[in-house]
Design an enzyme around this catalytic site. Structure first.
Site, PDB file in Angstrom:
ATOM      1  N   HIS A  72      11.795  -0.777  -1.943  1.00 24.33           N
ATOM      2  CA  HIS A  72      11.114  -2.025  -1.630  1.00 24.33           C
ATOM      3  C   HIS A  72      11.483  -3.089  -2.653  1.00 24.33           C
ATOM      4  O   HIS A  72      11.506  -2.827  -3.855  1.00 24.33           O
ATOM      5  CB  HIS A  72       9.587  -1.836  -1.648  1.00 24.33           C
ATOM      6  CG  HIS A  72       9.061  -1.117  -0.441  1.00 24.33           C
ATOM      7  ND1 HIS A  72       7.762  -1.221  -0.021  1.00 24.33           N
ATOM      8  CD2 HIS A  72       9.676  -0.295   0.458  1.00 24.33           C
ATOM      9  CE1 HIS A  72       7.563  -0.485   1.062  1.00 24.33           C
ATOM     10  NE2 HIS A  72       8.718   0.086   1.365  1.00 24.33           N
ATOM     11  N   TYR A 197      -1.356  -5.970  -0.563  1.00 31.80           N
ATOM     12  CA  TYR A 197      -2.566  -5.945  -1.385  1.00 31.80           C
ATOM     13  C   TYR A 197      -3.469  -7.064  -0.888  1.00 31.80           C
ATOM     14  O   TYR A 197      -3.135  -8.247  -1.036  1.00 31.80           O
ATOM     15  CB  TYR A 197      -2.225  -6.157  -2.856  1.00 31.80           C
ATOM     16  CG  TYR A 197      -1.577  -4.970  -3.537  1.00 31.80           C
ATOM     17  CD1 TYR A 197      -2.305  -4.161  -4.402  1.00 31.80           C
ATOM     18  CD2 TYR A 197      -0.239  -4.656  -3.318  1.00 31.80           C
ATOM     19  CE1 TYR A 197      -1.719  -3.078  -5.038  1.00 31.80           C
ATOM     20  CE2 TYR A 197       0.362  -3.566  -3.938  1.00 31.80           C
ATOM     21  CZ  TYR A 197      -0.391  -2.787  -4.804  1.00 31.80           C
ATOM     22  OH  TYR A 197       0.198  -1.705  -5.426  1.00 31.80           O
ATOM     23  N   PRO A 289      -5.527   3.090  -9.775  1.00 32.55           N
ATOM     24  CA  PRO A 289      -4.262   3.148  -9.047  1.00 32.55           C
ATOM     25  C   PRO A 289      -3.737   1.804  -8.563  1.00 32.55           C
ATOM     26  O   PRO A 289      -2.651   1.758  -7.973  1.00 32.55           O
ATOM     27  CB  PRO A 289      -4.581   4.069  -7.862  1.00 32.55           C
ATOM     28  CG  PRO A 289      -6.058   3.954  -7.673  1.00 32.55           C
ATOM     29  CD  PRO A 289      -6.632   3.727  -9.038  1.00 32.55           C
ATOM     30  N   LYS A 293       0.691   3.126 -11.624  1.00 29.50           N
ATOM     31  CA  LYS A 293       1.300   3.504 -12.898  1.00 29.50           C
ATOM     32  C   LYS A 293       1.128   4.961 -13.298  1.00 29.50           C
ATOM     33  O   LYS A 293       1.800   5.431 -14.220  1.00 29.50           O
ATOM     34  CB  LYS A 293       0.725   2.621 -14.024  1.00 29.50           C
ATOM     35  CG  LYS A 293       1.110   1.163 -13.906  1.00 29.50           C
ATOM     36  CD  LYS A 293       2.601   0.985 -13.981  1.00 29.50           C
ATOM     37  CE  LYS A 293       3.048  -0.384 -13.548  1.00 29.50           C
ATOM     38  NZ  LYS A 293       4.301  -0.380 -12.826  1.00 29.50           N
ATOM     39  N   TYR A 381       5.218  -4.504 -12.368  1.00 26.82           N
ATOM     40  CA  TYR A 381       5.066  -3.635 -11.196  1.00 26.82           C
ATOM     41  C   TYR A 381       6.280  -2.717 -11.032  1.00 26.82           C
ATOM     42  O   TYR A 381       6.118  -1.516 -10.776  1.00 26.82           O
ATOM     43  CB  TYR A 381       4.873  -4.487  -9.937  1.00 26.82           C
ATOM     44  CG  TYR A 381       4.309  -3.703  -8.782  1.00 26.82           C
ATOM     45  CD1 TYR A 381       2.941  -3.623  -8.572  1.00 26.82           C
ATOM     46  CD2 TYR A 381       5.143  -3.014  -7.902  1.00 26.82           C
ATOM     47  CE1 TYR A 381       2.410  -2.884  -7.514  1.00 26.82           C
ATOM     48  CE2 TYR A 381       4.627  -2.269  -6.848  1.00 26.82           C
ATOM     49  CZ  TYR A 381       3.259  -2.210  -6.663  1.00 26.82           C
ATOM     50  OH  TYR A 381       2.742  -1.464  -5.632  1.00 26.82           O
TER      51      TYR A 381
END
Length: 394
Positions: A72, A197, A289, A293, A381
């Site tokens: 991604h 998100y 979460p 990580k 990220y």
């Protein structure tokens, strides 16, 4: 029994450490409380940082990940009736994430260890650690004793390794969040090509995936929520409520294969070493979460631990072993901050007043309109590059 490194736990941390040690010619024995079937089917993390992908590829266990994993190049932040893409390919060129389930990583590592003749003992109860502050630590289980040069505690937050350290040695930092995540695995094609998100007044939601045919979803729910209160119909209704907030987006639904509720917590125990015992992964630290990580920190830990142990056997020097905890914790605390930041950015807090909610919206607007702020999110990220440690990255 005798080995060079005794490893407690056959999760990603313990298995990867054993394999990395094997590549350096160092023997290890893994002891795992659960069955092999449980370890290979337990659905957990699914987002691999660029650095984790690189570790698995370099270790020769990335073939299936490269075939079946889903690279991604961005994520979407969805709020206020609009979607905002964070484009990794522009903000952090050459770095991305790969969606590949933790259970698949575990399957690959177990297969690699067994093919190489590695020793993994499943369904081992009553594990106890002894003489950790000496040069001859050992592990007892089922009436047997395993003598080691080193012990690696890779048995998670509820394992025996961290509690085996004497009281007063560790400093613990802990934060419990006032909500949980209800997660489901559904046999349905993902409704988006990238992770979504979503921040709403009714709470957070995440649209993720595990394959082109299987989707993963999360809902923010009260800390005391019970699965009995969340039948499948209610879950899909609430996912639609929180995700179908932009024009033209329709959420596909399907059979739910698995569901569970996970409390949200931040935790760090330091130092990550006591004598000849070294903690790695969730045994030393856990993160909410939201920032994806947990598995990635475990991989980063054992990358350093394998190097430090290998250096000791090659040179007799304990310099890298002595620097292990400090090196790990620098990355751990960066990930702790990022995970906390993502959590507070996207979740609804009942304690927030109108002022707090407006501040949250203002920060979302800033992250999605400022290239500098978006780059901060993107580079954390996908995972910050590894810093030099010993001969690594030299």
């Amino acid at each position: 029994m005798r080995t060079q490194v005794g490893i407690v736990g056959a999760g990603p941390a313990g298995l990867l450490l054993s394999h990395l040690l094997h590549l350096r010619g160092i023997d290890s024995v893994i002891l795992e409380l659960r069955s092999r079937a449980y370890c290979e089917s337990r659905v957990r993390a699914g987002v691999l940082e660029q650095g984790t992908v690189d570790i698995l590829n370099a270790a020769g266990v990335g073939d299936r990940m490269r075939r079946e994993g889903l690279p991604h190049l961005g994520i979407e932040l969805r709020y206020g009736g609009a979607g905002h893409r964070i484009p990794f390919e522009r903000l952090v060129p050459g770095r991305a994430i790969t969606v590949y389930g933790q259970q698949e990583v575990v399957k690959d590592l177990i297969a690699a260890r067994l093919e190489a003749g590695g020793a993994i003992h499943f369904e081992v109860p009553d594990v106890e650690l002894h003489d950790l502050d000496t040069a001859t630590p050992s592990i007892t289980f089922q009436g047997q004793r395993l003598e080691c040069d080193f012990i690696a505690g890779c048995d998670g937050f509820h394992g025996v390794s961290r509690p085996s350290i004497p009281e007063g040695v560790l400093t613990v930092y802990d934060r419990v969040y006032p909500f949980a995540w209800l997660g489901i695995l559904a046999r349905v094609k993902p409704s988006s090509e990238e992770l979504i998100y979503a921040a709403t007044d009714d709470g957070f939601a995440l649209h993720s995936m595990r394959s082109p045919e299987v989707s993963r979803f999360y809902l923010q729910v009260p800390l005391d929520a019970s699965l009995d209160d969340w039948p499948d119909e209610r879950i899909w209704a609430e996912l639609r409520n929180r995700l179908e907030t932009v024009p033209g987006f329709t959420l596909a639904s399907g059979p739910i294969m698995e569901k569970g509720i996970t409390p949200m917590r931040s935790f760090v125990a330091e130092p990550m070493r006591y004598g000849r015992l070294f903690l790695a992964g969730d045994a030393a630290h856990i993160v909410p979460p939201t920032g994806a990580k947990g598995l990635n920190l475990a991989a980063a830990d054992v990358r350093l631990l394998a190097e430090a142990i290998g250096h000791w056997y090659a040179t007799g020097s304990a310099d890298l072993l002595d620097g292990y905890s400090e090196a790990c914790l620098k990355r751990v605390w960066r990930a702790q901050h990022f995970s906390w930041w993502m959590t507070t950015l996207l979740h609804t807090f009942e304690s927030d007043d109108a002022y707090g909610r407006r501040l949250q919206r203002s920060y979302l607007d800033y992250v999605t309109s400022s290239e500098a702020a978006a780059t901060t999110l993107a580079e954390n990220y996908v995972g910050l590059p590894f810093e030099p440690f010993g001969t690594l990255d030299a």
